[in-house]
Design a protein around this motif. Structure first.
Motif, mmCIF file in Angstrom:
data_model
loop_
_atom_site.group_PDB
_atom_site.id
_atom_site.type_symbol
_atom_site.label_atom_id
_atom_site.label_comp_id
_atom_site.label_asym_id
_atom_site.label_seq_id
_atom_site.Cartn_x
_atom_site.Cartn_y
_atom_site.Cartn_z
ATOM 1 N N THR A 196 9.236 1.933 2.781
ATOM 2 C CA THR A 196 9.844 3.164 2.258
ATOM 3 C C THR A 196 11.157 2.855 1.552
ATOM 4 O O THR A 196 11.739 3.744 0.931
ATOM 5 N N SER A 241 -14.073 -0.350 4.960
ATOM 6 C CA SER A 241 -12.867 -0.365 5.790
ATOM 7 C C SER A 241 -13.214 0.145 7.180
ATOM 8 O O SER A 241 -13.809 1.219 7.320
ATOM 9 N N ASP A 273 -2.734 -1.223 -2.872
ATOM 10 C CA ASP A 273 -3.799 -0.496 -2.170
ATOM 11 C C ASP A 273 -3.476 0.994 -2.041
ATOM 12 O O ASP A 273 -2.383 1.363 -1.586
ATOM 13 N N GLY A 278 0.821 -1.215 0.000
ATOM 14 C CA GLY A 278 0.000 0.000 0.000
ATOM 15 C C GLY A 278 0.850 1.258 0.000
ATOM 16 O O GLY A 278 2.071 1.210 0.188
ATOM 17 N N ARG A 317 -14.494 4.576 5.744
ATOM 18 C CA ARG A 317 -15.062 4.457 7.095
ATOM 19 C C ARG A 317 -16.581 4.442 6.910
ATOM 20 O O ARG A 317 -17.072 4.860 5.869
ATOM 21 N N LYS A 353 12.588 -1.547 15.263
ATOM 22 C CA LYS A 353 13.432 -0.382 14.984
ATOM 23 C C LYS A 353 13.334 0.696 16.066
ATOM 24 O O LYS A 353 14.156 1.602 16.114
ATOM 25 N N GLN A 378 13.364 -3.000 2.865
ATOM 26 C CA GLN A 378 12.230 -3.345 3.742
ATOM 27 C C GLN A 378 11.288 -4.294 3.015
ATOM 28 O O GLN A 378 10.834 -5.294 3.570
ATOM 29 N N SER A 438 2.752 0.189 12.088
ATOM 30 C CA SER A 438 3.486 1.351 11.577
ATOM 31 C C SER A 438 5.000 1.229 11.733
ATOM 32 O O SER A 438 5.707 2.230 11.776
ATOM 33 N N LEU A 463 2.760 -4.233 10.804
ATOM 34 C CA LEU A 463 3.917 -3.960 11.678
ATOM 35 C C LEU A 463 3.604 -2.858 12.686
ATOM 36 O O LEU A 463 4.529 -2.325 13.311
ATOM 37 N N ARG A 489 8.848 6.490 10.480
ATOM 38 C CA ARG A 489 7.471 7.011 10.512
ATOM 39 C C ARG A 489 7.073 7.541 11.888
ATOM 40 O O ARG A 489 6.475 8.605 11.999
ATOM 41 N N TRP A 503 -4.590 -4.174 7.374
ATOM 42 C CA TRP A 503 -3.587 -3.101 7.270
ATOM 43 C C TRP A 503 -2.721 -2.953 8.526
ATOM 44 O O TRP A 503 -3.107 -3.400 9.599
ATOM 45 N N SER A 504 -1.576 -2.314 8.312
ATOM 46 C CA SER A 504 -0.578 -2.044 9.366
ATOM 47 C C SER A 504 -0.141 -3.295 10.134
ATOM 48 O O SER A 504 -0.209 -3.331 11.372
ATOM 49 N N TRP A 563 0.118 4.309 1.878
ATOM 50 C CA TRP A 563 -0.186 5.286 2.936
ATOM 51 C C TRP A 563 1.091 5.858 3.562
ATOM 52 O O TRP A 563 1.954 5.085 3.981
HETATM 53 N N1 LIG Z 1 -7.976 1.270 5.525
HETATM 54 C C1 LIG Z 1 -7.293 2.018 6.353
HETATM 55 O O1 LIG Z 1 -7.864 2.813 7.125
HETATM 56 C C2 LIG Z 1 -5.793 1.937 6.346
HETATM 57 C C3 LIG Z 1 -5.050 2.566 7.356
HETATM 58 C C4 LIG Z 1 -3.662 2.439 7.308
HETATM 59 C C5 LIG Z 1 -3.053 1.714 6.284
HETATM 60 N N2 LIG Z 1 -3.825 1.153 5.296
HETATM 61 C C6 LIG Z 1 -3.199 0.406 4.169
HETATM 62 O O2 LIG Z 1 -2.290 -0.566 4.648
HETATM 63 C C7 LIG Z 1 -1.007 -0.323 4.091
HETATM 64 C C8 LIG Z 1 0.067 -0.785 5.050
HETATM 65 O O3 LIG Z 1 -0.041 -0.063 6.275
HETATM 66 P P1 LIG Z 1 1.273 0.429 7.003
HETATM 67 O O4 LIG Z 1 2.125 1.182 6.040
HETATM 68 O O5 LIG Z 1 0.863 1.092 8.248
HETATM 69 O O6 LIG Z 1 1.980 -0.995 7.306
HETATM 70 P P2 LIG Z 1 3.067 -1.377 8.389
HETATM 71 O O7 LIG Z 1 3.743 -2.607 7.855
HETATM 72 O O8 LIG Z 1 2.482 -1.479 9.742
HETATM 73 O O9 LIG Z 1 4.095 -0.154 8.396
HETATM 74 C C9 LIG Z 1 4.885 0.101 7.268
HETATM 75 C C10 LIG Z 1 6.003 1.078 7.638
HETATM 76 O O10 LIG Z 1 6.892 0.488 8.594
HETATM 77 C C11 LIG Z 1 8.254 0.705 8.203
HETATM 78 N N3 LIG Z 1 8.784 -0.610 7.796
HETATM 79 C C12 LIG Z 1 8.234 -1.501 6.913
HETATM 80 N N4 LIG Z 1 8.974 -2.616 6.826
HETATM 81 C C13 LIG Z 1 10.003 -2.461 7.683
HETATM 82 C C14 LIG Z 1 11.098 -3.282 8.049
HETATM 83 N N5 LIG Z 1 11.249 -4.494 7.507
HETATM 84 N N6 LIG Z 1 11.970 -2.812 8.976
HETATM 85 C C15 LIG Z 1 11.818 -1.594 9.534
HETATM 86 N N7 LIG Z 1 10.794 -0.757 9.226
HETATM 87 C C16 LIG Z 1 9.891 -1.186 8.303
HETATM 88 C C17 LIG Z 1 8.213 1.711 7.060
HETATM 89 O O11 LIG Z 1 8.129 3.042 7.609
HETATM 90 P P3 LIG Z 1 9.421 3.987 7.869
HETATM 91 O O12 LIG Z 1 10.568 3.471 7.025
HETATM 92 O O13 LIG Z 1 8.938 5.342 7.447
HETATM 93 O O14 LIG Z 1 9.679 3.899 9.323
HETATM 94 C C18 LIG Z 1 6.869 1.390 6.420
HETATM 95 O O15 LIG Z 1 6.343 2.444 5.664
HETATM 96 C C19 LIG Z 1 -1.019 1.180 3.768
HETATM 97 O O16 LIG Z 1 -0.070 1.561 2.802
HETATM 98 C C20 LIG Z 1 -2.420 1.342 3.257
HETATM 99 O O17 LIG Z 1 -2.509 0.878 1.922
HETATM 100 C C21 LIG Z 1 -5.173 1.242 5.328
#
Ligand SMILES: NC(=O)c1ccc[n+]([C@@H]2O[C@H](COP(=O)([O-])OP(=O)(O)OC[C@H]3O[C@@H](n4cnc5c(N)ncnc54)[C@H](OP(=O)(O)O)[C@@H]3O)[C@@H](O)[C@H]2O)c1
Length: 320
Positions: free
Chosen positions: A289, A157, A55, A24, A128, A223, A293, A217, A215, A233, A212-213, A26
């Motif tokens: 990012t 969602s 996404d 995704g 929402r 980290k 990753q 965030s 990890l 982030r 979603w999310s 976001w």
């Molecule tokens: N429906 C909804 O309301 C909703 C809400 C939120 C998200 N989403 C969807 O879900 C997707 C994923 O959510 P998310 O981005 O929050 O997922 P997440 O996996 O929880 O967080 C991803 C962030 O964590 C860091 N990261 C990822 N892999 C890593 C690794 N291996 N080691 C260290 N840091 C790592 C990066 O941020 P940094 O490098 O900046 O630290 C990355 O942008 C979004 O892009 C979006 O499409 C939907």
């Protein structure tokens, strides 16, 4: 691009197959990651690893994520992509530029399609629930968009189990296309609402679940074990920091390291593999990012998530 290493799962009772791991945009593409080469390298590597589901939302950097990802999609075969976007959050101060009214849904889809550069999206999510619009108005608008070929399936969602049941009952009664997928939050740190309410309701209704999310965030990667790395982030966003970082959460994530080290995998891989094996999950939407990753996170596919391992992870991170 089909890749034998990637599981493809049916989205609920529908005929659509999604990669078990999705990507995704976001807070990343068009936002913290603006360099076009980096965006292209991450999306293309995901596609080559077998990710078919991408996404987005109109609200992600107010359309910039749709534009940034759309520029890469233009160089990939459209029929192999499952592209989703969303509608609900205010796009401007205008009173009708928000919510799930017929007007906003109809205006929004055309703007999203233009930004992404596609004639249809595969999935269109109500980002929402909208308490100020009658459910029938929203369901009819989504049904109309399917008949017009602008969207193939519609979904929700962060709707509750009861809201999903109401939408299904209404669509059945009015002979409208029903929502086919729900997009809830799910991670080892935020799992209770999913397990108690959303997953049982979605499975009973034959809905797919794309979560979603995974990890939390980035917190579950470890980290933040020793503070806030500059540029990450939760360093950048005060709001997200407040909702995720606490002494208890960081201590719990440290405990996962013991299990990960023992297995020769990373905490990110464990957390994503855990989410992929929760009841009813079709696809786990990840974020990245950096190319490294993404590559690390794809390694979650190799984790053998046994019931015993799940219990160990859940014991390390108690619910809530
Ligand atoms: N429906 C909804 O309301 C909703 C809400 C939120 C998200 N989403 C969807 O879900 C997707 C994923 O959510 P998310 O981005 O929050 O997922 P997440 O996996 O929880 O967080 C991803 C962030 O964590 C860091 N990261 C990822 N892999 C890593 C690794 N291996 N080691 C260290 N840091 C790592 C990066 O941020 P940094 O490098 O900046 O630290 C990355 O942008 C979004 O892009 C979006 O499409 C939907």
């Amino acid at each position: 691009m089909f890749n034998a290493a990637m599981p493809y799962r049916r989205m609920g009772n529908s005929g659509l197959r999604l990669s078990a791991l999705a990507l995704g945009g976001w807070t990343t593409f068009g936002a913290s990651v603006k360099d076009e080469n980096t965006i292209e390298s991450i999306l293309t590597a995901a596609f080559e690893a077998g990710v078919n589901f991408f996404d987005i939302s109109d609200i992600y950097e107010k359309g910039e994520a749709e534009r940034a990802m759309g520029r890469v999609f233009a160089r990939l075969p459209r029929h192999e992509l499952v592209i989703s976007t969303k509608v609900f959050w205010p796009m401007s101060d205008d009173v009708n530029d928000r919510g799930l009214s017929r007007k906003h849904i109809f205006e929004s889809i055309d703007k999203s399609l233009a930004r992404i550069g596609t004639s249809y999206v595969d999935l269109y999510f109500c980002h929402r629930p909208d308490p100020e619009t009658p459910l029938e108005e929203t369901c009819r608008a989504m049904d109309d968009l399917i008949h017009r070929g602008k969207i193939l399936y519609w979904g929700t969602s962060e709707w509750s189990g009861e809201q999903l049941r109401q939408a299904h009952a209404l669509c059945d009664r009015l002979n409208l296309y029903r929502p086919a997928v729900e997009q809830p939050q799910l991670s080892l740190l935020k799992r209770q609402r999913f397990l108690d309410d959303v997953s049982p309701a979605a499975r009973a209704l034959g809905l797919g679940l794309v979560t979603w999310s995974p990890l939390a965030s980035g917190l579950l990667s470890g980290k933040y074990d020793n503070g806030l790395p500059q540029g990450a982030r939760l360093w950048r966003s005060e709001n997200l920091r407040a909702s995720y970082i606490s002494e208890a959460n960081v201590a719990a994530v440290r405990k996962l390291k013991v299990v990960a080290d023992e297995m020769g995998v990373t905490r990110s891989q464990l957390a994503i593999a855990w989410a992929m094996t929760q009841p009813g999950v079709t696809s786990v939407i990840t974020g990245a990012t950096k190319l490294d990753q993404l590559k690390e996170n794809l390694g979650a596919l190799k984790v053998n998530m046994t019931e015993d391992l799940k219990r160990r992870l859940e014991a390390a991170i108690p619910p809530g």
